[in-house]
Scaffold this motif. Structure first.
Motif, PDB file in Angstrom:
ATOM      1  N   UNK A  47       0.825  -1.215   0.000  1.00  0.00           N
ATOM      2  CA  UNK A  47       0.000   0.000   0.000  1.00  0.00           C
ATOM      3  C   UNK A  47       0.859   1.266   0.000  1.00  0.00           C
ATOM      4  N   UNK A  48       1.925   1.287   0.789  1.00  0.00           N
ATOM      5  CA  UNK A  48       2.799   2.466   0.866  1.00  0.00           C
ATOM      6  C   UNK A  48       3.517   2.713  -0.460  1.00  0.00           C
ATOM      7  N   UNK A  49       4.026   1.653  -1.075  1.00  0.00           N
ATOM      8  CA  UNK A  49       4.716   1.809  -2.357  1.00  0.00           C
ATOM      9  C   UNK A  49       3.747   2.226  -3.462  1.00  0.00           C
ATOM     10  N   UNK A  50       2.547   1.673  -3.453  1.00  0.00           N
ATOM     11  CA  UNK A  50       1.550   2.057  -4.452  1.00  0.00           C
ATOM     12  C   UNK A  50       1.205   3.537  -4.324  1.00  0.00           C
ATOM     13  N   UNK A  51       1.024   4.011  -3.107  1.00  0.00           N
ATOM     14  CA  UNK A  51       0.723   5.431  -2.899  1.00  0.00           C
ATOM     15  C   UNK A  51       1.905   6.305  -3.298  1.00  0.00           C
ATOM     16  N   UNK A  52       3.108   5.880  -2.967  1.00  0.00           N
ATOM     17  CA  UNK A  52       4.311   6.659  -3.271  1.00  0.00           C
ATOM     18  C   UNK A  52       4.521   6.813  -4.780  1.00  0.00           C
ATOM     19  N   UNK A  53       4.316   5.728  -5.529  1.00  0.00           N
ATOM     20  CA  UNK A  53       4.538   5.761  -6.968  1.00  0.00           C
ATOM     21  C   UNK A  53       3.285   6.100  -7.762  1.00  0.00           C
ATOM     22  N   UNK A  54       2.143   6.242  -7.094  1.00  0.00           N
ATOM     23  CA  UNK A  54       0.910   6.636  -7.763  1.00  0.00           C
ATOM     24  C   UNK A  54       0.337   5.567  -8.673  1.00  0.00           C
ATOM     25  N   UNK A  55       0.437   4.316  -8.237  1.00  0.00           N
ATOM     26  CA  UNK A  55      -0.107   3.203  -9.022  1.00  0.00           C
ATOM     27  C   UNK A  55      -1.071   2.411  -8.132  1.00  0.00           C
ATOM     28  N   UNK A  56      -1.952   1.612  -8.729  1.00  0.00           N
ATOM     29  CA  UNK A  56      -2.824   0.752  -7.919  1.00  0.00           C
ATOM     30  C   UNK A  56      -2.005  -0.326  -7.192  1.00  0.00           C
ATOM     31  N   UNK A  57      -2.518  -0.817  -6.078  1.00  0.00           N
ATOM     32  CA  UNK A  57      -1.818  -1.851  -5.309  1.00  0.00           C
ATOM     33  C   UNK A  57      -1.605  -3.122  -6.124  1.00  0.00           C
ATOM     34  N   UNK A  58      -2.453  -3.376  -7.095  1.00  0.00           N
ATOM     35  CA  UNK A  58      -2.310  -4.576  -7.916  1.00  0.00           C
ATOM     36  C   UNK A  58      -1.067  -4.527  -8.800  1.00  0.00           C
ATOM     37  N   UNK A  59      -0.444  -3.383  -8.918  1.00  0.00           N
ATOM     38  CA  UNK A  59       0.762  -3.246  -9.741  1.00  0.00           C
ATOM     39  C   UNK A  59       2.050  -3.335  -8.937  1.00  0.00           C
ATOM     40  N   UNK A  60       1.946  -3.610  -7.642  1.00  0.00           N
ATOM     41  CA  UNK A  60       3.121  -3.767  -6.777  1.00  0.00           C
ATOM     42  C   UNK A  60       3.190  -5.225  -6.344  1.00  0.00           C
TER      43      UNK A  60
END
Length: 78
Positions: A47-60
């Motif tokens: 969740x933190x990486x998805x928010x940081x990079x501006x992508x959906x959680x499904x892409x991490x």
């Protein structure tokens, strides 16, 4: 993009992603409030990486290190 991260579970600073300098094992440090119990910290990292990079959680995706503080993750930023 694949990146190595160091996770700090149970942190009061989280959720936060910081760039590391001088650490050969990881490029980013991810601070999460969740404890490392039953995969909660891994979910917080995603969740933190998805928010940081501006992508959906499904892409991490966690590639390596599910049970380690040093992880290899893939972030699809296309």
């Amino acid at each position: 993009m694949d990146v190595s991260i160091r996770v700090k579970p149970g942190s009061r600073r989280g959720p936060l992603v910081e760039a590391l300098e001088g650490d050969p094992a990881a490029a980013l440090t991810v601070f999460v409030r969740e404890r490392a119990v039953d995969g909660a910290a891994n979910a917080g990292v995603v969740a933190a990486l998805a928010a940081h990079f501006g992508v959906p959680r499904s892409r991490v995706h966690i590639l390596r290190g599910e049970s380690s503080r040093v992880k290899r993750v893939r972030i699809d930023v296309d």
